[in-house]
Design a protein around this motif. Structure first.
Motif, PDB file in Angstrom:
ATOM      1  N   GLY A  67       0.454  -1.412  -0.406  1.00 14.69           N
ATOM      2  CA  GLY A  67      -0.224  -0.214  -0.142  1.00 14.69           C
ATOM      3  C   GLY A  67       0.978   1.348  -0.259  1.00 14.69           C
ATOM      4  O   GLY A  67       0.209   2.265  -1.056  1.00 14.69           O
ATOM      5  N   ALA A  71       0.920   4.168  -3.292  1.00 12.51           N
ATOM      6  CA  ALA A  71       0.330   5.435  -2.929  1.00 12.51           C
ATOM      7  C   ALA A  71       1.709   6.079  -2.916  1.00 12.51           C
ATOM      8  O   ALA A  71       1.211   7.423  -3.946  1.00 12.51           O
ATOM      9  N   THR A 141      -1.590   2.629   2.585  1.00  9.60           N
ATOM     10  CA  THR A 141      -1.578   3.826   1.517  1.00  9.60           C
ATOM     11  C   THR A 141      -1.899   4.927   2.671  1.00  9.60           C
ATOM     12  O   THR A 141      -1.374   6.281   2.332  1.00  9.60           O
TER      13      THR A 141
END
Length: 229
Positions: A67, A71, A141
């Motif tokens: 994640g 991101a 994220t």
């Protein structure tokens, strides 16, 4: 990448050799936990619940790194939308949770358990395992959006949740409801406390990513670039 899609996010997750190795390491961590339990647990203690928490705990350590990297990719495309990346990361987390469930089932079936009802609560463990991985991934994220360097973001996915758990130890009920590790222990149990997961997910999943999106927009404005929607 401006017109990012969920499928594009999934391709990025396995788009380099390093990322493919990370996905394999994630699965391998869960498998390693299962093997250790088969070797270390007495046969009478080998149950779905006993296997569920360690397997999904080990999976949830490297998974948020995925994640973070997904991101962090958005920094190279300031106009890209965040939502497809979050959705794709969630799909990966669900898949990781299902893989963890499969590891639990295979390990338990092969463990030679002599417990009175080793398969009790297996359905709850399966659902909880998926939820645990979704929350872990959203922590990744969120921190990937907030922390400039991916390496530091990956480290933060371990240090911040566990640090919060340690700091809140004197307030047991709050600790269990406000930290990912507390939520995991609450749902991967014989009597799962789903409210724990919901409260932790609102804080570490939803709020963390909302803050990350807001910070990203401000950075884009400050740099004279278009912000994401």
């Amino acid at each position: 990448m401006t017109n990012e899609t969920i499928a594009g996010t999934l391709r990025r997750a396995a788009g380099t050799r390093g990322r493919r190795i990370l996905l394999l390491v994630t699965v391998g961590a869960g498998a390693l936990a299962a093997v250790a339990l088969v070797v270390g647990l007495p046969p009478a203690e080998r149950t779905a619940v006993a296997f569920g928490e360690p397997v999904h705990a080990f999976l949830s350590v490297p998974l948020p790194f995925v994640g973070v990297l997904l991101a962090a990719d958005l920094r190279r495309a300031p106009g890209a939308r965040v939502l497809p990346t979050l959705a794709g990361a969630t799909v990966i987390a669900v898949a990781a949770g299902l893989v963890g469930d499969a590891i639990v089932l295979v390990a338990l079936a092969a463990s030679g358990s002599t417990a009175p009802d080793p398969w009790a609560h297996v359905g709850g463990v399966a659902v909880a395992g998926v939820l645990v991985q979704v929350l872990a991934q959203l922590v990744g994220t969120g921190l990937g959006l907030l922390v400039a360097r991916p390496a530091w973001g990956c480290l933060a996915t371990i240090v911040l949740p566990l640090g919060a758990y340690a700091l809140l130890t004197p307030w047991g009920a709050a600790r269990d409801r406000l930290t990912p590790y507390g939520a995991m222990r609450g749902v991967l149990a014989e009597a799962p406390d789903w409210a724990r997961w919901v409260s932790a997910a609102l804080l570490w999943g939803v709020a963390l990513n909302v803050v990350g999106v807001v910070v990203r927009r401000r950075r884009a404005r400050a740099g004279g670039r278009p912000s994401c929607r």
